[in-house]
Design a protein around this motif. Structure first.
Motif, PDB file in Angstrom:
ATOM      1  N   THR A  47       8.369   4.017  34.994  1.00  0.00           N
ATOM      2  CA  THR A  47       8.961   3.934  36.329  1.00  0.00           C
ATOM      3  C   THR A  47       7.886   4.180  37.382  1.00  0.00           C
ATOM      4  O   THR A  47       6.863   4.824  37.115  1.00  0.00           O
ATOM      5  N   ALA A  48       8.143   3.683  38.606  1.00  0.00           N
ATOM      6  CA  ALA A  48       7.201   3.881  39.719  1.00  0.00           C
ATOM      7  C   ALA A  48       7.969   3.782  41.028  1.00  0.00           C
ATOM      8  O   ALA A  48       8.924   3.007  41.146  1.00  0.00           O
ATOM      9  N   TYR A  49       7.526   4.562  41.998  1.00  0.00           N
ATOM     10  CA  TYR A  49       8.158   4.573  43.318  1.00  0.00           C
ATOM     11  C   TYR A  49       7.427   3.619  44.242  1.00  0.00           C
ATOM     12  O   TYR A  49       6.195   3.614  44.308  1.00  0.00           O
ATOM     13  N   ASP A  50       8.181   2.829  44.973  1.00  0.00           N
ATOM     14  CA  ASP A  50       7.618   1.867  45.920  1.00  0.00           C
ATOM     15  C   ASP A  50       8.166   2.222  47.306  1.00  0.00           C
ATOM     16  O   ASP A  50       9.354   2.031  47.583  1.00  0.00           O
ATOM     17  N   GLY A  51       7.294   2.755  48.158  1.00  0.00           N
ATOM     18  CA  GLY A  51       7.737   3.214  49.457  1.00  0.00           C
ATOM     19  C   GLY A  51       7.654   2.179  50.556  1.00  0.00           C
ATOM     20  O   GLY A  51       7.901   2.506  51.725  1.00  0.00           O
ATOM     21  N   HIS A  52       7.319   0.927  50.232  1.00  0.00           N
ATOM     22  CA  HIS A  52       7.226  -0.110  51.264  1.00  0.00           C
ATOM     23  C   HIS A  52       8.613  -0.421  51.826  1.00  0.00           C
ATOM     24  O   HIS A  52       9.594  -0.485  51.096  1.00  0.00           O
ATOM     25  N   VAL A  53       8.675  -0.652  53.140  1.00  0.00           N
ATOM     26  CA  VAL A  53       9.950  -0.932  53.802  1.00  0.00           C
ATOM     27  C   VAL A  53       9.887  -2.240  54.577  1.00  0.00           C
ATOM     28  O   VAL A  53      10.664  -2.458  55.503  1.00  0.00           O
ATOM     29  N   GLU A  54       8.946  -3.130  54.194  1.00  0.00           N
ATOM     30  CA  GLU A  54       8.837  -4.394  54.925  1.00  0.00           C
ATOM     31  C   GLU A  54      10.067  -5.265  54.734  1.00  0.00           C
ATOM     32  O   GLU A  54      10.438  -6.053  55.608  1.00  0.00           O
ATOM     33  N   ASN A  55      10.705  -5.134  53.593  1.00  0.00           N
ATOM     34  CA  ASN A  55      11.872  -5.975  53.316  1.00  0.00           C
ATOM     35  C   ASN A  55      13.149  -5.192  53.560  1.00  0.00           C
ATOM     36  O   ASN A  55      13.124  -4.010  53.888  1.00  0.00           O
ATOM     37  N   ASN A  56      14.257  -5.850  53.372  1.00  0.00           N
ATOM     38  CA  ASN A  56      15.555  -5.220  53.625  1.00  0.00           C
ATOM     39  C   ASN A  56      15.929  -4.188  52.578  1.00  0.00           C
ATOM     40  O   ASN A  56      16.844  -3.398  52.783  1.00  0.00           O
ATOM     41  N   LEU A  57      15.236  -4.237  51.436  1.00  0.00           N
ATOM     42  CA  LEU A  57      15.587  -3.292  50.373  1.00  0.00           C
ATOM     43  C   LEU A  57      15.089  -1.886  50.666  1.00  0.00           C
ATOM     44  O   LEU A  57      15.646  -0.918  50.156  1.00  0.00           O
ATOM     45  N   GLY A  58      14.048  -1.779  51.479  1.00  0.00           N
ATOM     46  CA  GLY A  58      13.537  -0.470  51.838  1.00  0.00           C
ATOM     47  C   GLY A  58      12.840   0.192  50.658  1.00  0.00           C
ATOM     48  O   GLY A  58      12.419  -0.475  49.690  1.00  0.00           O
ATOM     49  N   PRO A  59      12.710   1.520  50.676  1.00  0.00           N
ATOM     50  CA  PRO A  59      12.085   2.226  49.554  1.00  0.00           C
ATOM     51  C   PRO A  59      12.853   1.972  48.258  1.00  0.00           C
ATOM     52  O   PRO A  59      14.083   1.963  48.248  1.00  0.00           O
ATOM     53  N   SER A  60      12.113   1.794  47.174  1.00  0.00           N
ATOM     54  CA  SER A  60      12.744   1.421  45.899  1.00  0.00           C
ATOM     55  C   SER A  60      12.090   2.176  44.765  1.00  0.00           C
ATOM     56  O   SER A  60      10.970   2.694  44.890  1.00  0.00           O
ATOM     57  N   TYR A  61      12.850   2.183  43.631  1.00  0.00           N
ATOM     58  CA  TYR A  61      12.299   2.698  42.385  1.00  0.00           C
ATOM     59  C   TYR A  61      12.312   1.559  41.364  1.00  0.00           C
ATOM     60  O   TYR A  61      13.323   0.873  41.192  1.00  0.00           O
ATOM     61  N   TRP A  62      11.176   1.349  40.703  1.00  0.00           N
ATOM     62  CA  TRP A  62      11.031   0.311  39.694  1.00  0.00           C
ATOM     63  C   TRP A  62      11.017   0.950  38.322  1.00  0.00           C
ATOM     64  O   TRP A  62      10.498   2.049  38.145  1.00  0.00           O
ATOM     65  N   ALA A  63      11.601   0.200  37.383  1.00  0.00           N
ATOM     66  CA  ALA A  63      11.479   0.553  35.972  1.00  0.00           C
ATOM     67  C   ALA A  63      11.092  -0.717  35.221  1.00  0.00           C
ATOM     68  O   ALA A  63      11.647  -1.788  35.468  1.00  0.00           O
TER      69      ALA A  63
END
Length: 420
Positions: free
Chosen positions: A99-115
């Protein structure tokens, strides 16, 4: 050097800002508590959101991988090698889930967590699932706003309550301060009243009352001693005067008479002070011309003193002329004995000013006032220190103000202001 002001007007308590200081301190404390709680809640909630998102992403990629291996299809939200997959998940070294945290907010999804997990061996596609936390962080922002508004409302309610409580405390402390001020001004009967010892303020009030009791006992003992000494000395001094009359005329007789007269003057001063201390003296008021009374008092001292009266000033005052003469004569005698010529007396309106050109009043006298049997400084000559004390006592009886100061160009200045 600060002048000593013998004023007998009503004591005016200073304005106390303790109430607003405590209110400001309470407001600052409430703000700090609100900020600390808000930061803790924000950090804890943000960590909880990220932890739940990570766990959800981890479980979703597990379910998606199971479906992909059984059916070869992708579940909703699952992708193979997505373009915006974080680099740390794009090339996993093994087949485990990461898993990894993605703090980019350029898109509508905002901050996300990936697995992500590799579907097969090395070089096989990477199956990834993305969990958006945009809604959760929006809820967190709403929580922050709610906490800020609640803190402001609580602060608005706490400040008046703190000001009211501080006002109660301030009034109690002001009462103790006023009592201490009255005691320092000479009112030894002033008390703060009965206390129950509930808190520190009551302890302070009780201590002030105990201090006044102790000071009153000591002062009464001193006054009683002065009165006893004066009465005990009066008879033998009278006998000395009678015996001096029997001595043959000559230098020895003149010397003894002079010393006995000095001793009689001291005894009379002690008796006068004892009567003033006991409150046995009462002024006998009459309408008298101030300038004439002052000039007569100065003439009776026998010292060469310049008296200045304005020709157009013929002020008539209602006062006790005997006590007024006593005050003026004591000030003039004190100026000649402890100061230096020329000594000038000025009468203007209801004010009498006596000035000499000597070393001036000593500092401790200006700070603490005259003390009996204490002249203050060696350069002001010898004496028993009762003249100013008696003048002060008579001024108190007349309701007058006696102010002692030093002139800028040298010399002592005594200012007597009679009441209207």
């Amino acid at each position: 050097m600060r002048p000593f002001d013998f004023s007998f007007s009503r004591l005016r308590p200073a304005r106390v800002s303790l109430r607003w200081k405590i209110a400001a301190l309470a407001a600052a404390t409430a703000c700090l508590v609100a900020v600390a709680v808000g930061v803790l809640v924000h950090v804890w909630t943000a960590q909880d959101i990220r932890g739940r998102a990570e766990m959800r992403a981890f479980n979703d990629v597990y379910s998606a991988m199971d479906v992909y291996r059984r059916t070869g299809t992708l579940t909703a939200g699952a992708e193979l090698d997505p373009a915006d997959l974080p680099d740390v998940l794009r090339h996993p070294a093994d087949g485990d889930r990461h898993t990894a945290y993605d703090g980019h907010v350029e898109n509508n999804l905002g901050p996300s967590y990936w697995a992500a997990q590799r579907t097969g061996g090395p070089g096989s596609p990477v199956l990834a699932v993305r969990i958006s936390m945009n809604n959760d962080f929006h809820t967190l922002r709403q929580l922050d706003v709610t906490m800020a508004v609640s803190s402001l409302v609580a602060l608005a309610a706490a400040v008046p309550l703190a000001a009211y409580g501080a006002g109660l405390l301030g009034r109690r402390l002001r009462r103790v301060g006023e009592t201490a001020g009255r005691i320092s001004a000479g009112d030894l009967d002033a008390r703060t009243g009965p206390t129950e010892g509930r808190d520190e303020v009551d302890d302070i009030a009780a201590t002030v009352d105990l201090m006044a009791d102790s000071l009153g006992r000591r002062l009464r003992t001193e006054r009683q001693f002065t009165a006893d000494v004066a009465h005990e000395l009066r008879t033998p001094v009278g006998g000395l005067l009678a015996a001096a009359d029997l001595l043959p005329a000559g230098e020895t007789e003149d010397l003894i008479r002079a010393r006995v007269r000095d001793l009689r003057g001291l005894v009379e001063d002690l008796l006068e002070i004892s009567r003033l201390d006991a409150g046995a003296e009462q002024p006998v008021s009459a309408h008298v011309p101030l300038g004439a009374v002052v000039a007569e008092a100065v003439a009776r001292t026998g010292f060469d003193t310049e008296v200045t009266r304005h020709a157009e000033d013929a002020t008539t005052v209602e006062t006790d002329p005997r006590r007024l003469e006593r005050i003026v004569s004591n000030l003039v005698v004190n100026a000649h004995r402890h100061g230096a010529a020329p000594v000038r007396v000025t009468v203007e309106g209801r004010t009498v000013v006596v000035r000499d050109h000597g070393p001036g009043f000593p500092q401790d006298l200006l700070l603490d006032g005259p003390r009996r049997f204490h002249t203050g400084a060696a350069e002001r000559g010898a004496g028993h220190g009762l003249g100013l004390t008696i003048a002060l006592g008579h001024a108190r009886l007349l309701g007058a103000e006696l102010r002692l100061d030093n002139a800028p160009d040298g010399g002592a200045v005594a200012t007597l202001r009679l009441p209207d």
